[in-house]
Design a protein around this motif. Structure first.
Motif, PDB file in Angstrom:
ATOM      1  N   VAL A   1       0.817  -1.313  -0.040  1.00  0.00           N
ATOM      2  CA  VAL A   1      -0.035  -0.031   0.057  1.00  0.00           C
ATOM      3  C   VAL A   1       0.935   1.130  -0.107  1.00  0.00           C
ATOM      4  O   VAL A   1       0.709   2.148  -0.925  1.00  0.00           O
ATOM      5  N   ALA A   2       1.997   1.261   0.935  1.00  0.00           N
ATOM      6  CA  ALA A   2       2.938   2.223   0.724  1.00  0.00           C
ATOM      7  C   ALA A   2       3.668   2.694  -0.334  1.00  0.00           C
ATOM      8  O   ALA A   2       3.699   3.807  -1.046  1.00  0.00           O
ATOM      9  N   ALA A   3       3.842   1.509  -1.123  1.00  0.00           N
ATOM     10  CA  ALA A   3       4.565   1.606  -2.456  1.00  0.00           C
ATOM     11  C   ALA A   3       3.616   2.441  -3.683  1.00  0.00           C
ATOM     12  O   ALA A   3       4.159   2.953  -4.290  1.00  0.00           O
ATOM     13  N   ILE A   4       2.443   1.858  -3.644  1.00  0.00           N
ATOM     14  CA  ILE A   4       1.586   2.373  -4.793  1.00  0.00           C
ATOM     15  C   ILE A   4       0.885   3.673  -4.352  1.00  0.00           C
ATOM     16  O   ILE A   4       1.040   4.649  -5.253  1.00  0.00           O
ATOM     17  N   VAL A   5       0.978   4.113  -2.994  1.00  0.00           N
ATOM     18  CA  VAL A   5       0.728   5.386  -2.791  1.00  0.00           C
ATOM     19  C   VAL A   5       1.900   6.227  -3.086  1.00  0.00           C
ATOM     20  O   VAL A   5       1.780   7.572  -3.427  1.00  0.00           O
ATOM     21  N   GLY A   6       2.975   5.840  -2.663  1.00  0.00           N
ATOM     22  CA  GLY A   6       4.386   6.642  -2.922  1.00  0.00           C
ATOM     23  C   GLY A   6       4.447   6.928  -4.312  1.00  0.00           C
ATOM     24  O   GLY A   6       4.991   7.907  -4.730  1.00  0.00           O
ATOM     25  N   ARG A   7       4.181   5.827  -5.290  1.00  0.00           N
ATOM     26  CA  ARG A   7       4.321   6.019  -6.733  1.00  0.00           C
ATOM     27  C   ARG A   7       3.478   7.008  -7.185  1.00  0.00           C
ATOM     28  O   ARG A   7       3.718   7.940  -8.040  1.00  0.00           O
ATOM     29  N   GLY A   8       2.333   7.416  -6.443  1.00  0.00           N
ATOM     30  CA  GLY A   8       1.273   8.364  -6.885  1.00  0.00           C
ATOM     31  C   GLY A   8       1.696   9.780  -6.346  1.00  0.00           C
ATOM     32  O   GLY A   8       1.466  10.765  -6.984  1.00  0.00           O
ATOM     33  N   LEU A   9       2.524   9.806  -5.243  1.00  0.00           N
ATOM     34  CA  LEU A   9       2.655  11.323  -4.439  1.00  0.00           C
ATOM     35  C   LEU A   9       4.033  11.547  -4.552  1.00  0.00           C
ATOM     36  O   LEU A   9       4.627  12.587  -4.061  1.00  0.00           O
ATOM     37  N   LYS A  10       5.031  10.653  -5.205  1.00  0.00           N
ATOM     38  CA  LYS A  10       6.510  11.159  -5.292  1.00  0.00           C
ATOM     39  C   LYS A  10       6.645  11.468  -6.831  1.00  0.00           C
ATOM     40  O   LYS A  10       6.328  10.693  -7.771  1.00  0.00           O
ATOM     41  N   ALA A  11       7.564  12.345  -7.103  1.00  0.00           N
ATOM     42  CA  ALA A  11       7.955  12.775  -8.473  1.00  0.00           C
ATOM     43  C   ALA A  11       9.411  13.225  -8.543  1.00  0.00           C
ATOM     44  O   ALA A  11       9.912  13.830  -7.337  1.00  0.00           O
ATOM     45  N   ASP A  12      10.367  12.292  -9.097  1.00  0.00           N
ATOM     46  CA  ASP A  12      11.367  12.372  -8.923  1.00  0.00           C
ATOM     47  C   ASP A  12      12.051  12.240  -7.532  1.00  0.00           C
ATOM     48  O   ASP A  12      12.960  13.208  -6.999  1.00  0.00           O
ATOM     49  N   GLY A  13      11.422  11.399  -6.706  1.00  0.00           N
ATOM     50  CA  GLY A  13      12.089  11.122  -5.298  1.00  0.00           C
ATOM     51  C   GLY A  13      11.575  12.293  -4.459  1.00  0.00           C
ATOM     52  O   GLY A  13      12.135  12.245  -3.288  1.00  0.00           O
ATOM     53  N   VAL A  14      10.872  13.339  -4.709  1.00  0.00           N
ATOM     54  CA  VAL A  14      10.411  14.327  -3.822  1.00  0.00           C
ATOM     55  C   VAL A  14       8.704  14.048  -3.587  1.00  0.00           C
ATOM     56  O   VAL A  14       8.159  14.201  -4.679  1.00  0.00           O
ATOM     57  N   TRP A  15       8.449  14.176  -2.436  1.00  0.00           N
ATOM     58  CA  TRP A  15       6.920  13.859  -1.921  1.00  0.00           C
ATOM     59  C   TRP A  15       6.379  15.452  -2.566  1.00  0.00           C
ATOM     60  O   TRP A  15       6.811  16.479  -2.279  1.00  0.00           O
ATOM     61  N   GLN A  16       5.206  15.055  -3.155  1.00  0.00           N
ATOM     62  CA  GLN A  16       4.465  16.247  -3.697  1.00  0.00           C
ATOM     63  C   GLN A  16       3.233  16.374  -2.961  1.00  0.00           C
ATOM     64  O   GLN A  16       2.081  16.120  -3.237  1.00  0.00           O
ATOM     65  N   PHE A  17       3.388  16.983  -1.482  1.00  0.00           N
ATOM     66  CA  PHE A  17       2.112  16.869  -0.833  1.00  0.00           C
ATOM     67  C   PHE A  17       1.208  18.256  -1.209  1.00  0.00           C
ATOM     68  O   PHE A  17       0.055  18.174  -0.736  1.00  0.00           O
ATOM     69  N   GLY A  18       1.683  18.917  -1.922  1.00  0.00           N
ATOM     70  CA  GLY A  18       0.645  20.010  -2.650  1.00  0.00           C
ATOM     71  C   GLY A  18      -0.498  19.366  -3.506  1.00  0.00           C
ATOM     72  O   GLY A  18      -1.561  20.022  -3.546  1.00  0.00           O
ATOM     73  N   ARG A  19      -0.089  18.120  -3.863  1.00  0.00           N
ATOM     74  CA  ARG A  19      -1.330  17.417  -4.595  1.00  0.00           C
ATOM     75  C   ARG A  19      -2.642  17.343  -3.702  1.00  0.00           C
ATOM     76  O   ARG A  19      -3.451  17.246  -4.425  1.00  0.00           O
ATOM     77  N   PHE A  20      -2.465  17.330  -2.530  1.00  0.00           N
ATOM     78  CA  PHE A  20      -3.616  17.068  -1.445  1.00  0.00           C
ATOM     79  C   PHE A  20      -4.605  18.319  -1.728  1.00  0.00           C
ATOM     80  O   PHE A  20      -5.778  17.899  -2.300  1.00  0.00           O
ATOM     81  N   GLY A  21      -4.101  19.652  -1.784  1.00  0.00           N
ATOM     82  CA  GLY A  21      -4.886  20.741  -1.957  1.00  0.00           C
ATOM     83  C   GLY A  21      -5.565  20.669  -3.491  1.00  0.00           C
ATOM     84  O   GLY A  21      -6.664  20.927  -3.350  1.00  0.00           O
ATOM     85  N   GLU A  22      -4.601  20.369  -4.404  1.00  0.00           N
ATOM     86  CA  GLU A  22      -5.007  20.383  -5.658  1.00  0.00           C
ATOM     87  C   GLU A  22      -6.285  19.465  -5.834  1.00  0.00           C
ATOM     88  O   GLU A  22      -7.257  19.936  -6.394  1.00  0.00           O
ATOM     89  N   VAL A  23      -5.899  18.328  -5.587  1.00  0.00           N
ATOM     90  CA  VAL A  23      -7.033  17.231  -5.697  1.00  0.00           C
ATOM     91  C   VAL A  23      -8.366  17.521  -4.977  1.00  0.00           C
ATOM     92  O   VAL A  23      -9.461  17.624  -5.549  1.00  0.00           O
ATOM     93  N   LEU A  24      -8.133  17.627  -3.656  1.00  0.00           N
ATOM     94  CA  LEU A  24      -9.361  17.939  -2.775  1.00  0.00           C
ATOM     95  C   LEU A  24     -10.171  19.206  -3.163  1.00  0.00           C
ATOM     96  O   LEU A  24     -11.335  19.383  -2.828  1.00  0.00           O
ATOM     97  N   ALA A  25      -9.474  20.190  -3.822  1.00  0.00           N
ATOM     98  CA  ALA A  25     -10.039  21.389  -4.210  1.00  0.00           C
ATOM     99  C   ALA A  25     -11.193  21.164  -5.606  1.00  0.00           C
ATOM    100  O   ALA A  25     -11.877  22.034  -5.744  1.00  0.00           O
ATOM    101  N   ARG A  26     -10.954  20.008  -6.220  1.00  0.00           N
ATOM    102  CA  ARG A  26     -11.780  19.881  -7.496  1.00  0.00           C
ATOM    103  C   ARG A  26     -13.241  19.477  -7.025  1.00  0.00           C
ATOM    104  O   ARG A  26     -13.339  18.649  -6.003  1.00  0.00           O
ATOM    105  N   PRO A  27     -14.088  20.342  -7.637  1.00  0.00           N
ATOM    106  CA  PRO A  27     -15.552  20.213  -7.255  1.00  0.00           C
ATOM    107  C   PRO A  27     -15.825  18.664  -7.499  1.00  0.00           C
ATOM    108  O   PRO A  27     -16.848  18.230  -6.637  1.00  0.00           O
ATOM    109  N   GLU A  28     -15.624  17.854  -8.500  1.00  0.00           N
ATOM    110  CA  GLU A  28     -16.275  16.410  -8.512  1.00  0.00           C
ATOM    111  C   GLU A  28     -15.702  15.573  -7.292  1.00  0.00           C
ATOM    112  O   GLU A  28     -16.365  14.818  -6.917  1.00  0.00           O
TER     113      GLU A  28
END
Lengths: 534, 369
Positions: A16-43
């Motif tokens: 589970v950690a690996a698949i989540v990491g695959r989604g949230l890491k880009a070039d070895g850096v965690w992209q926590f900014g994606r939380f805001g991005e995704v959760l802001a989407r109306p759908e």
């Protein structure tokens, strides 16, 4: 403790950690900014809102309908009670593909409601809510009813002798004793409906989507791993919170209550009020649980007698849908379920034993952790398996053992929950006495613990077995075509056109239902007095 | 690291230990060399085909492959077409199998852009028409079959109503066919997506939204998957009849009518359903040699075999798709009860890749909400 920890680390946490990491890491850096991005989407917000309110509504409705049932099963004696209690548990372990089809037949066009009053509920939220009641009725009946049956009715009678009214006595005496169990049941129902997948997908239509459905869509269909990872973590947090509250209520429940043998508390109903209550509960069980199951049977017979059943024994009738006759799926399912049950018993039993012996925050955390697989989407685990178990000695991606392993993940929580209360009830002094008398730890376990927990172990095994039989989400990703399980075979048959395929799907569903019912009926015979929370 | 490994070994040992106890390992008569994932080495006599759930082949045909080449085929199905492909993309470079079958023209670019396949020009490709060879200059994928996604109709309904069944996309928006059509969610179902692409092809990127507005006003119903649409909503299918379904039009395949005949007992003289031949979108399915395949030689032999006469002639009645090889004979059941599309709609894979998300998004907000 080492085995359960290792099992969960390798087959759950790491994938589970690996698949989540695959989604949230880009070039070895965690992209926590994606939380805001995704959760802001109306759908996405719509999905979150729907997930929450339908779970609340489902839980409320389930409690409303099932609490009288819990009372009736706990306090009344009536012929066929044991069988009926097993039957109401069958839905809990049925795969949603099967249930969805049955409910469509009932609530859709030409269904009973339609014929009587011209009411159709398919693709409305009512179909989802009613199916959730169908699935979770047993959770309430077993959790609340199990305790209710053991509460000494004389306490309430004493209060009435002392002048309290019937309701006041109930409110002052029974309700406080029952409240933690009701809360625990409500939380379990909330957990199951919050993470609902198949029901929402089949009965809800494209207008409705829960978090779990959305995770599946983002992962499997769109390969939008960042979005899926964010949603997985959101669901993780929610499930974690639910489980934390659940663990708290369970601990409160374990506070000493004066419990008695359930056989002594149940009696034949007397008076018009009690008979009406019994009749009402039986009617609701008939309409909500027996009727959908009966529809399956009716369609499997479909005017053609046992033709669909006979067709199941031939691989040729399906010219390649299966490499073997569909009937062999029963054997596969049973074999997988046996292995899954054994794994779940070993892992869950050891975990429960470790949890009994030790206390403290860390152990309690582990207790909740063992429940997490119930709330994490199968597609996350399945895709996690794909990218983590890909190197020897753990290249298990194409091995049959993955199926029972995935099923065991879901079975372990049931084993732990069933074993824990019983193990905790074993008096430690017995063990110490045995040790003082020179018994080795193993011997002490065999002589002291084992005889006491044997029946609980059987009940746990039965539950793990039934859950494994019905498990679909994870299995469908990994089951191989030469040995599909029953639910997978049903789904495959439903995925093709033609009368014979449809009829065989119904026939297989009926068989699955019967196998589940029989294993649960056997369980009823060996239930212990305190057989845990399910 | 060593503790993790120890833990892992302990866990597996525990798992395998109970397995041995159950005596399950021996009764599991799977393909040779599949007892555990780590046994498939190079030079293996097993070649693994990864595909979607709809993959089928007759036992005899698979045996024939073993007779011809010495390789045994092990099939691994992993979900619907989209999910199966996405799993391959996730395991790129360390694939579970040697050949992947089942990427179609709507998803082809996703596979190619991810570099999933090793180029290989299959033997016998000259028997396959050029118009389905969408990667002809690089041969990363080999076309294996085609299938048309078309609106099917319930013959009895239209006969009873003395109404002509619809033929074209335009017909579907006419008042005579109000509240009759059920289709699949284009976001979650491949026939649903195919039908949407068909309308894009027919009305253009500017016009398809207007067309869908009309369809919506005309009462089109959208459900999530093909199973629900076909078995629960469509009045012409066997399942739908039992379910007393009330929609006589459904988005399905041109090959669905023969299936209704083949799986009925007794088999009727004519198919209960027909095909609106002017509403078809052509799907082409491809197979390719996976990058990092452990048994490359076996994989190549399998690709040759997939477009060989034997396999091509087996497909119509196992997967209900049309062969691509010109010399493959199509069974009578298929030609008699099936339909041929009048000029099936197509959209270039690159165009699909560029616009798929956006088309589906605007379709969803237009039709589903």
């Amino acid at each position: 403790m080492a085995v359960p920890v290792a099992f969960f680390a390798v087959f759950f946490a790491y994938p589970v950690a690996a698949i989540v990491g695959r989604g949230l890491k880009a070039d070895g850096v965690w992209q926590f900014g994606r939380f805001g991005e995704v959760l802001a989407r109306p759908e996405i917000r719509e999905v979150l809102w729907f997930t929450l309110w339908q779970a609340l509504a489902s839980t409320a409705l389930t409690l409303l309908i099932a609490l009288p049932g819990a009372y009736v099963f706990a306090r009344f004696d009536f012929p066929g009670k044991q069988v009926l209690r097993a039957v109401v548990t069958v839905p809990f372990v049925l795969p949603t593909v099967v249930v969805g089809t049955a409910f469509l037949a009932l609530l859709g066009r030409g269904g009973l409601l339609d014929e009587l009053w011209g009411v159709r509920l398919d693709t409305t939220v009512w179909a989802i809510l009613l199916a959730h009641v169908f699935f979770n009725y047993a959770v309430v009946v077993r959790t609340v009813g199990g305790l209710w049956a053991q509460l000494d009715p004389r306490q309430e009678e004493a209060a009435r002798v002392l002048g309290a009214g019937r309701f006041a006595a109930w409110r002052r005496v029974t309700l406080p004793a029952l409240a933690p169990a009701v809360a625990a049941a409500a939380l379990m129902v909330f957990l199951f409906t919050f993470t609902s997948f198949g029901v929402v997908q089949i009965l809800g239509g494209p207008g409705f989507s829960t978090l779990e459905v959305e995770i599946y869509r983002q992962t499997a269909q769109l390969l939008a791993l960042p979005t899926a990872a964010v949603l997985t973590l959101v669901q993780f947090a929610a499930v974690g919170a639910i489980l934390a509250v659940h663990a708290w209520t369970v601990r409160r429940r374990e506070r000493a209550l004066k419990l008695v043998d359930p056989a002594q508390t149940a009696r034949r109903p007397s008076g018009a009020g009690q008979w009406t209550l019994l009749a009402g509960v039986l009617l609701s069980v008939l309409l909500l649980i027996l009727l959908p199951l009966a529809v399956l049977v009716e369609r499997s017979l479909g005017g053609a007698g046992f033709a669909y059943y006979r067709a199941l024994t031939s691989a040729d009738a399906n010219s390649g849908t299966f490499l073997v006759a569909p009937i062999e799926a029963i054997g596969n399912s049973l074999r997988y379920a046996v292995v899954a049950t054994l794994i779940a018993l070993v892992v869950g039993g050891l975990a429960a034993a470790a949890l009994t012996r030790r206390a403290g925050r860390l152990v309690r955390g582990f207790d909740a952790l063992l429940m997490l697989p119930l709330g994490v989407s199968a597609v996350t685990v399945g895709f996690g398996f794909l990218i983590t178990l890909d190197k020897p000695p753990l290249d298990l991606r194409t091995s049959w053992i993955l199926v029972p392993l995935a099923q065991a993940l879901v079975g372990v929580p049931f084993v732990v929950r069933t074993m824990l209360p019983v193990l905790r009830a074993v008096d430690a002094r017995l063990r110490e006495a045995a040790a003082v008398l020179g018994a080795s730890p193993l011997r002490a376990w065999r002589e002291v613990d084992f005889p006491l927990v044997r029946r609980a172990l059987l009940v746990a095994a039965g539950f793990a077995f039934a859950v494994s039989l019905g498990e679909f989400g994870a299995t469908v990703f990994i089951a191989r075509p030469d040995n599909p399980t029953l639910p997978v075979a049903v789904a495959r048959l439903l995925g093709r056109s033609g009368e014979l395929n449809y009829g065989q799907a119904m026939a297989l569903s009926t068989i699955l239902m019967l196998v589940c019912a029989v294993s649960l009926l056997l369980l009823e015979r060996i239930r212990t007095d305190r057989s845990g929370e399910f | 690291m060593s503790t993790t490994q120890k833990a892992a070994v302990a866990a597996v040992a525990a798992a395998l230990g109970v397995t041995a106890l159950a005596g399950c390992g021996s009764s599991d008569d799977a393909a040779p060399g599949s007892g555990s994932g780590s046994t498939k080495g190079s030079g293996s006599k097993t070649v693994t085909l990864v595909s979607h759930d709809s993959f089928n082949a007759s036992k005899d045909v698979l045996k024939e492959f073993t007779r011809e080449t010495g390789y045994t085929v092990k099939v691994l199905k992993s979900g619907d077409a989209g999910a199966a492909l996405n799993q391959e993309i996730l395991t790129k470079g360390s694939p579970r199998g040697d050949v992947f079958f089942g990427v179609d023209n709507t998803l082809l670019s996703r596979a190619l852009d991810n570099g999933l396949f090793t180029p290989y020009e299959a033997k016998g490709l000259d028997r396959v028409p050029a118009d389905v060879q969408l990667d002809a200059d690089k041969h990363r994928v080999t076309p294996v079959d085609t299938g048309d996604i078309c609106v099917n109709y319930d013959k009895k309904y239209f006969a009873d109503k003395k109404l002509a069944p619809p033929k074209t996309f335009a017909d579907l928006a006419k008042p005579a066919y109000r509240n009759l059509l059920v289709t699949e969610n284009a976001a979650t179902s491949s026939p649903g997506l195919g039908f949407l692409l068909g309308t894009v092809s027919a009305y253009g990127e500017d016009g398809y939204q207007d067309y869908w507005k009309k369809l919506k006003d005309n009462g089109v119903k959208v459900v999530d998957g093909w199973e629900q649409a076909y078995n629960e909503e469509f009045s012409g299918s066997a399942g739908g009849k039992k379910a007393k379904a009330d929609r006589p039009l459904v988005v399905s395949y041109a090959s669905s009518p023969p299936v209704e005949v083949l799986y009925a007992d007794p088999q009727p003289k004519t198919a209960p359903t027909g095909v609106a031949t002017g509403t078809c979108f052509r799907q082409i399915e491809f197979a390719g040699l996976l990058d990092g395949a452990k048994n490359e030689a076996g994989g190549k032999a399998l690709l040759d075999f997939l477009i060989g006469k034997k396999f091509q002639e087996d497909m119509p009645l196992t997967m209900f798709v049309s062969p691509v090889a010109k010399d493959a004979k199509v069974p009578e059941l298929f030609t008699k009860f099936g339909a041929t599309a009048d000029k099936p709609a197509t959209v270039a894979p690159d165009t699909i890749a560029k616009n798929r998300e956006q088309w589906v998004q605007s379709w969803s907000s237009l039709v589903v909400k």
